[in-house]
Design a protein around this motif. Sequence first.
Motif, PDB file in Angstrom:
ATOM      1  N   THR A   1       0.913  22.306  31.797  1.00  0.00           N
ATOM      2  CA  THR A   1       1.945  22.818  32.709  1.00  0.00           C
ATOM      3  C   THR A   1       3.116  23.398  31.906  1.00  0.00           C
ATOM      4  OG1 THR A   1       3.148  20.746  32.725  1.00  0.00           O
ATOM      5  CG2 THR A   1       1.421  21.021  34.410  1.00  0.00           C
ATOM      6  N   LEU A   2       3.992  24.090  32.624  1.00  0.00           N
ATOM      7  CA  LEU A   2       5.214  24.614  32.004  1.00  0.00           C
ATOM      8  C   LEU A   2       6.016  23.494  31.338  1.00  0.00           C
ATOM      9  CD1 LEU A   2       7.141  27.033  31.567  1.00  0.00           C
ATOM     10  CD2 LEU A   2       8.188  26.477  33.764  1.00  0.00           C
ATOM     11  N   ASP A   3       6.135  22.355  32.007  1.00  0.00           N
ATOM     12  CA  ASP A   3       6.880  21.228  31.413  1.00  0.00           C
ATOM     13  C   ASP A   3       6.280  20.822  30.062  1.00  0.00           C
ATOM     14  OD1 ASP A   3       8.327  21.249  33.789  1.00  0.00           O
ATOM     15  OD2 ASP A   3       7.775  19.228  34.400  1.00  0.00           O
TER      16      ASP A   3
ATOM     17  N   LEU B   1       4.381  22.760  28.090  1.00  0.00           N
ATOM     18  CA  LEU B   1       4.579  23.870  27.147  1.00  0.00           C
ATOM     19  C   LEU B   1       5.971  23.808  26.523  1.00  0.00           C
ATOM     20  CD1 LEU B   1       2.940  26.796  29.170  1.00  0.00           C
ATOM     21  CD2 LEU B   1       1.998  25.641  27.157  1.00  0.00           C
ATOM     22  N   VAL B   2       6.973  23.502  27.344  1.00  0.00           N
ATOM     23  CA  VAL B   2       8.346  23.398  26.840  1.00  0.00           C
ATOM     24  C   VAL B   2       8.462  22.232  25.860  1.00  0.00           C
ATOM     25  CG1 VAL B   2      10.711  22.839  27.563  1.00  0.00           C
ATOM     26  CG2 VAL B   2       9.403  24.583  28.799  1.00  0.00           C
TER      27      VAL B   2
ATOM     28  N   PRO C   1       9.178  28.637  23.987  1.00  0.00           N
ATOM     29  CA  PRO C   1       7.951  28.684  24.782  1.00  0.00           C
ATOM     30  C   PRO C   1       7.277  30.055  24.693  1.00  0.00           C
ATOM     31  CG  PRO C   1       9.658  27.522  25.986  1.00  0.00           C
ATOM     32  CD  PRO C   1      10.318  28.091  24.764  1.00  0.00           C
TER      33      PRO C   1
END
Lengths: 74, 74
Positions: free
Chosen positions: B51-53, B55-56, B66
């Motif tokens: 998820t984006l979370d 990836l960050v 990112p």
Amino acid sequence: MTRSAHRIAFGQRLRDLRQEHDWASQEAFAHHVGLDRTYVSGLERGTRNPTLDVLVKLAHGLDVTPSELLSTVK
Amino acid sequence: MTRSAHRIAFGQRLRDLRQEHDWASQEAFAHHVGLDRTYVSGLERGTRNPTLDVLVKLAHGLDVTPSELLSTVK
């Protein structure tokens, strides 16, 4: 649903790119990329947490790279 | 677990960055970013869909943005 700085930055970027690319409505864009309008709305408001697969789908629908889609995310 | 071109490109990029940044083992790096070693292993093999979370979190752990983390993903 949690909003965090990186989700909000991503959502704003998505909205900007959608509008720049002449998808005036979330609904038309959502249909174009095969996602639900309410999901796209949540992404733009920073309440959703998209997966890599979704990021790639959004980027392709906007004719940008996934990297460009995340250009404002810290 | 499905491997697709963009997941494989991401996994290779993650592995390259981890090694460039002197995290020799997946286990040490996983601990550093607060993820499970088996999950990091799956990401590098292209079988997981972060998820984006996540990836960050990975980007911060590698001292890249990112966007840079996705630089090879099409």
